[in-house]
Motif scaffolding. Structure first.
Motif, PDB file in Angstrom:
ATOM      1  N   LEU A   1      59.171  68.423  10.244  1.00 11.54           N
ATOM      2  CA  LEU A   1      58.182  68.276   9.163  1.00 11.54           C
ATOM      3  C   LEU A   1      58.270  69.443   8.193  1.00 11.54           C
ATOM      4  N   SER A   2      58.480  70.633   8.711  1.00  8.35           N
ATOM      5  CA  SER A   2      58.624  71.814   7.858  1.00  8.35           C
ATOM      6  C   SER A   2      59.797  71.639   6.895  1.00  8.35           C
ATOM      7  N   ARG A   3      60.913  71.139   7.407  1.00 13.31           N
ATOM      8  CA  ARG A   3      62.079  70.913   6.539  1.00 13.31           C
ATOM      9  C   ARG A   3      61.787  69.824   5.513  1.00 13.31           C
ATOM     10  N   GLY A   4      61.072  68.791   5.924  1.00 14.36           N
ATOM     11  CA  GLY A   4      60.763  67.702   5.013  1.00 14.36           C
ATOM     12  C   GLY A   4      59.854  68.116   3.864  1.00 14.36           C
ATOM     13  N   LEU A   5      59.000  69.095   4.116  1.00 13.28           N
ATOM     14  CA  LEU A   5      58.069  69.568   3.084  1.00 13.28           C
ATOM     15  C   LEU A   5      58.640  70.681   2.216  1.00 13.28           C
ATOM     16  N   GLN A   6      59.788  71.222   2.596  1.00 17.00           N
ATOM     17  CA  GLN A   6      60.273  72.444   1.957  1.00 17.00           C
ATOM     18  C   GLN A   6      60.501  72.292   0.458  1.00 17.00           C
ATOM     19  N   LYS A   7      61.121  71.192   0.031  1.00 18.76           N
ATOM     20  CA  LYS A   7      61.393  71.023  -1.395  1.00 18.76           C
ATOM     21  C   LYS A   7      60.095  70.883  -2.192  1.00 18.76           C
ATOM     22  N   ILE A   8      59.102  70.216  -1.607  1.00 19.81           N
ATOM     23  CA  ILE A   8      57.803  70.099  -2.275  1.00 19.81           C
ATOM     24  C   ILE A   8      57.199  71.480  -2.465  1.00 19.81           C
ATOM     25  N   LYS A   9      57.273  72.298  -1.421  1.00 14.61           N
ATOM     26  CA  LYS A   9      56.709  73.649  -1.507  1.00 14.61           C
ATOM     27  C   LYS A   9      57.505  74.514  -2.484  1.00 14.61           C
ATOM     28  N   ASP A  10      58.821  74.365  -2.478  1.00 11.33           N
ATOM     29  CA  ASP A  10      59.658  75.159  -3.376  1.00 11.33           C
ATOM     30  C   ASP A  10      59.355  74.869  -4.838  1.00 11.33           C
ATOM     31  N   ARG A  11      59.015  73.621  -5.139  1.00 14.70           N
ATOM     32  CA  ARG A  11      58.727  73.258  -6.529  1.00 14.70           C
ATOM     33  C   ARG A  11      57.396  73.829  -7.000  1.00 14.70           C
ATOM     34  N   GLY A  12      56.519  74.157  -6.068  1.00 13.77           N
ATOM     35  CA  GLY A  12      55.243  74.754  -6.440  1.00 13.77           C
ATOM     36  C   GLY A  12      54.344  73.843  -7.242  1.00 13.77           C
ATOM     37  N   GLU A  13      54.488  72.543  -7.045  1.00 15.90           N
ATOM     38  CA  GLU A  13      53.669  71.583  -7.799  1.00 15.90           C
ATOM     39  C   GLU A  13      52.219  71.573  -7.313  1.00 15.90           C
ATOM     40  N   TYR A  14      52.036  71.833  -6.020  1.00 20.97           N
ATOM     41  CA  TYR A  14      50.709  71.751  -5.417  1.00 20.97           C
ATOM     42  C   TYR A  14      50.167  73.132  -5.073  1.00 20.97           C
ATOM     43  N   ASP A  15      48.859  73.267  -5.181  1.00 24.29           N
ATOM     44  CA  ASP A  15      48.196  74.474  -4.677  1.00 24.29           C
ATOM     45  C   ASP A  15      48.074  74.401  -3.160  1.00 24.29           C
ATOM     46  N   TYR A  16      47.736  73.189  -2.685  1.00 20.66           N
ATOM     47  CA  TYR A  16      47.504  73.012  -1.256  1.00 20.66           C
ATOM     48  C   TYR A  16      48.149  71.738  -0.740  1.00 20.66           C
ATOM     49  N   ILE A  17      48.700  71.832   0.472  1.00 21.94           N
ATOM     50  CA  ILE A  17      49.074  70.664   1.257  1.00 21.94           C
ATOM     51  C   ILE A  17      48.168  70.670   2.483  1.00 21.94           C
ATOM     52  N   LEU A  18      47.413  69.603   2.685  1.00 23.06           N
ATOM     53  CA  LEU A  18      46.505  69.492   3.823  1.00 23.06           C
ATOM     54  C   LEU A  18      47.023  68.401   4.753  1.00 23.06           C
ATOM     55  N   ILE A  19      47.197  68.744   6.034  1.00 22.73           N
ATOM     56  CA  ILE A  19      47.758  67.798   7.003  1.00 22.73           C
ATOM     57  C   ILE A  19      46.720  67.456   8.053  1.00 22.73           C
ATOM     58  N   ASP A  20      46.494  66.165   8.234  1.00 21.23           N
ATOM     59  CA  ASP A  20      45.588  65.698   9.281  1.00 21.23           C
ATOM     60  C   ASP A  20      46.394  65.434  10.545  1.00 21.23           C
ATOM     61  N   ALA A  21      46.132  66.213  11.590  1.00 19.17           N
ATOM     62  CA  ALA A  21      46.864  66.081  12.854  1.00 19.17           C
ATOM     63  C   ALA A  21      46.124  65.123  13.788  1.00 19.17           C
ATOM     64  N   PRO A  22      46.846  64.413  14.661  1.00 19.67           N
ATOM     65  CA  PRO A  22      46.173  63.555  15.642  1.00 19.67           C
ATOM     66  C   PRO A  22      45.476  64.391  16.713  1.00 19.67           C
ATOM     67  N   PRO A  23      44.500  63.814  17.419  1.00 23.67           N
ATOM     68  CA  PRO A  23      43.747  64.573  18.432  1.00 23.67           C
ATOM     69  C   PRO A  23      44.511  64.684  19.756  1.00 23.67           C
ATOM     70  N   THR A  24      45.656  65.347  19.697  1.00 21.05           N
ATOM     71  CA  THR A  24      46.500  65.531  20.877  1.00 21.05           C
ATOM     72  C   THR A  24      47.101  66.928  20.834  1.00 21.05           C
ATOM     73  N   LEU A  25      47.754  67.307  21.909  1.00 20.62           N
ATOM     74  CA  LEU A  25      48.563  68.520  21.943  1.00 20.62           C
ATOM     75  C   LEU A  25      49.941  68.112  22.428  1.00 20.62           C
ATOM     76  N   GLY A  26      50.934  68.259  21.589  1.00 16.42           N
ATOM     77  CA  GLY A  26      52.279  67.829  21.956  1.00 16.42           C
ATOM     78  C   GLY A  26      53.270  68.205  20.885  1.00 16.42           C
ATOM     79  N   GLY A  27      54.445  67.601  20.965  1.00 25.16           N
ATOM     80  CA  GLY A  27      55.530  67.954  20.060  1.00 25.16           C
ATOM     81  C   GLY A  27      55.236  67.658  18.602  1.00 25.16           C
ATOM     82  N   TRP A  28      54.521  66.556  18.328  1.00 25.10           N
ATOM     83  CA  TRP A  28      54.232  66.225  16.938  1.00 25.10           C
ATOM     84  C   TRP A  28      53.207  67.185  16.339  1.00 25.10           C
ATOM     85  N   VAL A  29      52.163  67.507  17.095  1.00 25.38           N
ATOM     86  CA  VAL A  29      51.186  68.476  16.595  1.00 25.38           C
ATOM     87  C   VAL A  29      51.836  69.847  16.441  1.00 25.38           C
ATOM     88  N   MET A  30      52.744  70.185  17.337  1.00 23.59           N
ATOM     89  CA  MET A  30      53.486  71.436  17.178  1.00 23.59           C
ATOM     90  C   MET A  30      54.283  71.419  15.882  1.00 23.59           C
TER      91      MET A  30
END
Length: 270
Positions: free
Chosen positions: A120-149
């Motif tokens: 996910l970090s790699r997938g968001l990198q170009k968006i962050k590099d462009r600096g188009e957004y002030d904030y990216i807010l991610i809603d995580a599922p109510p679990t603890l595991g690889g996806w939340v990590m």
């Protein structure tokens, strides 16, 4: 870099391993409130329940996203640049990457991938590099595991909504322990704070919740609390942020104040 703005995008995950904490509602309404304050915001729906997407679009449209190609599941599964999966909400300065019910199988999809915690970090990198957004807010599922990590490794900060109820603090210690484990992979991740939700002033749970949270060292509790308000449910039923549904609602003001506090705390931490 030519054409790049000076805007620095900050990513915040909203996470709690206990369901019913108000996590998605807080993410949606803080996101809208930040956009109302003039910030450009991208919301990422990381939960198979689709509730963040349903906060801004009618069910028919959300299911169209979920069954189509333009959703987070397909982007992560194919390790694509997430910029191609952004849709515009009906609101100015507020965009969304919608989810899919297929997110229930995301742990399996991640299992065989190289550096799977960072997809996910790699997938968001170009968006962050462009600096188009002030904030990216991610809603995580109510679990603890690889996806939340994955979500936490892609984030600069995490906000932990906690319901002011007898069961609201159940598992919070596990959540803090999980965050410490994630910091081994992402040492710059910061707990921006705990926000108390669903507070009923007629009961003592709010005070009890605060007392217990204060026992944890180096944990910031936001000064703004979100109280029980039926207008929240009416807004959700109409797929709107509370401030759009009823600007005069008590919770609309509370989410706006919380958004101001979030923005202030982020700027203070830089």
């Amino acid at each position: 870099m030519a054409g790049r703005t000076e805007k620095e995008t900050k990513t915040i995950a909203f996470a709690n391993n206990k369901g019913g904490s108000g996590k998605t509602t807080t993410c949606a309404n803080v996101g809208y409130s930040l956009s109302a304050l003039g910030k450009k915001v991208l919301l990422v729906d990381g939960d198979m329940q689709l509730n963040l997407s349903l906060s801004f679009f009618e069910e028919e449209k959300v299911l169209e996203f979920a069954k189509g190609e333009k959703n987070l599941y397909n982007a992560v599964r194919e390790e694509k640049d997430l910029a191609d999966y952004v849709v515009h909400t009906p609101y100015e300065r507020l965009d969304l990457i919608p989810s899919s019910t297929l997110m229930s199988g995301i742990e399996y999809e991640l299992f065989t991938k190289w550096q799977r915690e960072l997809i996910l970090s790699r997938g968001l990198q170009k968006i962050k590099d462009r600096g188009e957004y002030d904030y990216i807010l991610i809603d995580a599922p109510p679990t603890l595991g690889g996806w939340v990590m994955n979500i936490l490794c892609a984030s600069d900060y995490v906000i932990l909504p906690v319901e002011a109820s007898p069961w609201g603090l159940f598992g919070v210690a596990n959540m803090f322990e999980f965050l410490e484990n994630v910091k081994r992979l992402s040492p710059n991740l910061q707990l921006l704070g705990v926000v108390i939700t669903k507070l009923d002033a007629r009961k003592n749970y709010g005070r009890q919740t605060m007392e217990i949270l204060n026992e944890f060292e180096e944990v910031t509790v936001f000064g703004t609390v979100v109280r029980v308000d039926s207008e929240i449910e009416w807004a959700q039923d109409n797929s709107r942020p509370v401030m759009v549904h009823k600007k005069s609602a008590r919770s609309a003001g509370e989410y706006l104040e919380l958004a101001k506090e979030v923005d202030k705390n982020v700027r203070r931490s830089r």
